[in-house]
Design a protein around this motif. Sequence first.
Motif, PDB file in Angstrom:
ATOM      1  N   VAL A 251       0.551  -1.261  -0.344  1.00 33.45           N
ATOM      2  CA  VAL A 251      -0.147  -0.304  -0.277  1.00 33.45           C
ATOM      3  C   VAL A 251       0.864   1.108   0.097  1.00 33.45           C
ATOM      4  CG1 VAL A 251      -1.760  -0.867   1.332  1.00 33.45           C
ATOM      5  CG2 VAL A 251      -0.485  -0.233   2.453  1.00 33.45           C
ATOM      6  N   THR A 252       2.223   1.449   0.012  1.00 32.85           N
ATOM      7  CA  THR A 252       2.866   2.595   0.095  1.00 32.85           C
ATOM      8  C   THR A 252       2.989   3.347  -1.046  1.00 32.85           C
ATOM      9  OG1 THR A 252       3.803   1.038   1.683  1.00 32.85           O
ATOM     10  CG2 THR A 252       5.336   3.367   0.758  1.00 32.85           C
ATOM     11  N   THR A 264      -5.475   1.009   2.532  1.00 35.87           N
ATOM     12  CA  THR A 264      -4.669   0.493   3.541  1.00 35.87           C
ATOM     13  C   THR A 264      -5.460  -0.248   4.763  1.00 35.87           C
ATOM     14  OG1 THR A 264      -3.592   2.789   3.173  1.00 35.87           O
ATOM     15  CG2 THR A 264      -2.948   2.436   5.315  1.00 35.87           C
ATOM     16  N   TYR A 290      10.669   0.909   7.546  1.00 43.32           N
ATOM     17  CA  TYR A 290      10.064   1.551   6.471  1.00 43.32           C
ATOM     18  C   TYR A 290       9.296  -0.130   5.862  1.00 43.32           C
ATOM     19  CZ  TYR A 290       9.711   2.636   1.478  1.00 43.32           C
ATOM     20  OH  TYR A 290       8.769   3.303   0.102  1.00 43.32           O
TER      21      TYR A 290
ATOM     22  N   ASN B 171      -2.220   5.346  12.212  1.00 37.76           N
ATOM     23  CA  ASN B 171      -1.753   4.257  11.423  1.00 37.76           C
ATOM     24  C   ASN B 171      -1.832   4.224   9.966  1.00 37.76           C
ATOM     25  OD1 ASN B 171      -0.617   1.964  11.510  1.00 37.76           O
ATOM     26  ND2 ASN B 171      -1.915   0.666  11.071  1.00 37.76           N
ATOM     27  N   ALA B 172      -3.040   3.492   9.765  1.00 34.64           N
ATOM     28  CA  ALA B 172      -2.914   3.704   8.086  1.00 34.64           C
ATOM     29  C   ALA B 172      -2.448   4.962   6.853  1.00 34.64           C
ATOM     30  CB  ALA B 172      -4.310   3.736   7.483  1.00 34.64           C
ATOM     31  N   PHE B 173      -2.432   5.613   7.773  1.00 36.13           N
ATOM     32  CA  PHE B 173      -2.197   7.771   6.570  1.00 36.13           C
ATOM     33  C   PHE B 173      -0.459   7.213   6.906  1.00 36.13           C
ATOM     34  CE2 PHE B 173      -1.895  12.081   6.355  1.00 36.13           C
ATOM     35  CZ  PHE B 173      -2.607  12.446   5.688  1.00 36.13           C
ATOM     36  N   ILE B 175       1.315   4.535   7.150  1.00 33.47           N
ATOM     37  CA  ILE B 175       1.595   3.453   6.394  1.00 33.47           C
ATOM     38  C   ILE B 175       1.106   3.661   4.644  1.00 33.47           C
ATOM     39  CG2 ILE B 175       0.704   1.168   5.807  1.00 33.47           C
ATOM     40  CD1 ILE B 175       2.220   1.077   8.583  1.00 33.47           C
ATOM     41  N   LYS B 176       0.463   4.301   4.715  1.00 32.93           N
ATOM     42  CA  LYS B 176       0.552   5.180   3.201  1.00 32.93           C
ATOM     43  C   LYS B 176       1.466   5.912   2.471  1.00 32.93           C
ATOM     44  CE  LYS B 176      -2.927   6.276  -0.414  1.00 32.93           C
ATOM     45  NZ  LYS B 176      -4.523   6.802  -0.687  1.00 32.93           N
ATOM     46  N   TYR B 177       1.818   6.753   3.535  1.00 36.04           N
ATOM     47  CA  TYR B 177       2.612   7.689   3.024  1.00 36.04           C
ATOM     48  C   TYR B 177       3.807   7.451   2.730  1.00 36.04           C
ATOM     49  CZ  TYR B 177      -2.069   9.678   0.967  1.00 36.04           C
ATOM     50  OH  TYR B 177      -3.387   9.728   0.215  1.00 36.04           O
ATOM     51  N   GLY B 178       4.017   6.510   3.263  1.00 35.65           N
ATOM     52  CA  GLY B 178       5.403   6.025   3.511  1.00 35.65           C
ATOM     53  C   GLY B 178       5.711   5.907   4.887  1.00 35.65           C
ATOM     54  N   ASN B 179       5.851   6.684   5.677  1.00 34.78           N
ATOM     55  CA  ASN B 179       6.156   6.509   7.489  1.00 34.78           C
ATOM     56  C   ASN B 179       6.443   8.049   7.528  1.00 34.78           C
ATOM     57  OD1 ASN B 179       6.968   6.903   9.970  1.00 34.78           O
ATOM     58  ND2 ASN B 179       8.952   4.783   9.625  1.00 34.78           N
ATOM     59  N   PRO B 276       3.826  11.672  -1.784  1.00 35.88           N
ATOM     60  CA  PRO B 276       3.362  10.787  -1.573  1.00 35.88           C
ATOM     61  C   PRO B 276       4.341   9.544   0.039  1.00 35.88           C
ATOM     62  CG  PRO B 276       4.764  10.059  -3.909  1.00 35.88           C
ATOM     63  CD  PRO B 276       5.062  11.563  -3.625  1.00 35.88           C
ATOM     64  N   ASP B 277       5.526   9.262  -1.072  1.00 35.74           N
ATOM     65  CA  ASP B 277       6.269   8.476   0.604  1.00 35.74           C
ATOM     66  C   ASP B 277       7.260   9.031   1.431  1.00 35.74           C
ATOM     67  OD1 ASP B 277       7.826   6.778   1.783  1.00 35.74           O
ATOM     68  OD2 ASP B 277       7.498   5.086   0.235  1.00 35.74           O
TER      69      ASP B 277
END
Lengths: 381, 304
Positions: A251-252, A264, A290, B171-173, B175-179, B276-277
């Motif tokens: 999902v990244t 996600t 990561y 958490n999901a936010f 994860i989705k945007y890298g870290n 995005p990441d």
Amino acid sequence: MSTQPDTTPPGAIAVYDERQAGILRLEAFGLVAVSIAVLGLVIFAFLLSKGLASAFTYRAEHTYNYAGIQMTDINAYIQAKKVQIQPISAEALTAYNEWASKNPKTVNVQVLNQYLGDDYNNTGTIFNYMAVYVSGGLGVSCEYCHNLQNFAAYDLPQKTTAKNMLVMQFEVNNKWVNNVPRPEGQPLYQIQCATCHVGAPKNWNKTLKASNPAAFGIEGGGLPYGYEMVDEQLLKTRPDPQTGEVNYYKVTATKDTPAGLDATYRNQNQMYHQTVALGVGCDFCHYGGYFASYYVENGSFKWPKAQARHMIGMVQDLAINWWPQMQFPAPETVAQPNCYMCHRGYVVPPGASNTAPQPAQVSSPLIKPLEELPLPKPITP
Amino acid sequence: MASEITRVESADWRTTRRFYLKFLEGLADTQIGPLYIGVWGILALVFFAVTVFVILFGYLEQVGFNPILFVREFPVLSVEPPPPSYGLKLAPLAEGGYWQIATFFLTLSIVFWLIRIWSRAIANRIRPNVAIVFTSAIFLYAAIYIIHPISMGAWNEAPGHGLRAQLVWANAFSIKYGNFYYNPFHMVSIFGLLGSCLLLAMHGATILAVVRLNAHREIDEAESSTEGTHRAQLLWRWVMGFNATATSIHTWAIAIAVVSMVAGALGVIFSGTLEPDWFQWACRAGIVPGVIQPGTTSVAACLR
């Protein structure tokens, strides 16, 4: 609540201060006391909700080393879970002895001799296999599947299901288990009946799942997904037939990632299921800095992540290709497979075996996959 | 009315429509009231009540109007935004419509509460600093619930309304945007958050330390410093070599809290739109090394 006249005249600072000083002392004491009480309550509520024992033993990292070598004893597991195992009955033993004396060579054996060799054309060898792996794995006696007057007959539906299950077991071992990416020296475990059944013939149906989600590795849940492993999206996802590249749950975001967090949430639910199913934390598979990486910061390779990706493919294969062909007595009641079905909170499933006979490759199995699912490209260092 | 208000300690003020709750002595002032309601207060409360009603109705519908299930599942119940397929369109009630209605009224309620604080400050003849600072928190709220979803093109990017939903979204936010920890705006925001705590603790402890010298009378002290102020300031000059004044410490507190909120909001708004990441951003910025790619043995350059 009380009312009182305000006798403090404006500007009478000294009187006000004396009272205020006392209040401030109380404030300090009160704040500390309330903070400690709130913290204590939170900890207490947490322990209560998890159960004191399980709170201290939730993670099972201490039961394996990194390569996942240590194995949980199946008998100890069955005993701990209070699973009732039915031994082979005296009646069945008598009937078998009579059958074996009349038929030292097997009659109508269709699967074991194909995968395990000519030895399995002997009735005695078959019986040994059945007693250890099938009867032992399901916790049933021979008559659960067999007509004791004619062991070769297929007049009970359970026997047909069991036969199909054996084909599935060997095919899945050959295709998936034997190809798990793994470091040199890590033992290879085989799927056997006990791996999924762990001592019960019917342990994986929707009614049980609804009544006790925790017994299916589904803790918590909640909207919008709960923790279903096999969902519509997993059923649709395919490895690229040329490259083997596949994206089961990644999902990244990139610049092309569509808007929305649903993917996600789905990913996180699946991952949470996997932590419950294997009794591990996220960092068992992932580099916490990561999550998309297969390497941690010090350069060491996360084999479990590569293995988990491979095993997700196996679960998908079970759901697409094998479950529909199993001729379950009541197919509509059978639940979809997930990680917990075998792992039961351990890295190595309690019912897996590294001593079971290795199956041979069979060119024309009795039942074939409904669809040729390519293996995902193995990720290795 | 306003002309009668001169000082909080004024006997006139304290004896107007007063009653006392003695048990509050250890934690707060014992005087309760007078409470001003007013038009903006009524609007804010009514819209907030509508928000709560819609959210709770959504919860009840999810548990089949079973009160026991409602209580048992309350921590995980959530009114979720519509799926990504709806984009920014209106959705049916059960598929995110409840969330859209609740968020609409919640936003109005917050705005009316802001106006209430502002108007009361003006009526009280004080500067509307509280309202101004409150806008920074509203900016963060708007960034999460409105600006970021609109800029990405889907309400689905926003959190659900629920206890667990907030944690799951955070958490999901990330994860989705890298870290999210590598989001520089998040870094600044956390600096502001922790800095606020530090500053508040330093200030509170300092004032309590010199209570016996009347330093808790901060307004008096700000106007005309007394021994308490001087000793408090001497303490920090001894410890750090410099000190804030009885006035400027409050400016510091406002500034660092606002920085926390505004930076957090910018971090959310720029996620997915500009970057995005964030891990890969941190890689390009030289904060973290690139990750090794399978099939190679050395650290690769940043992926994107």
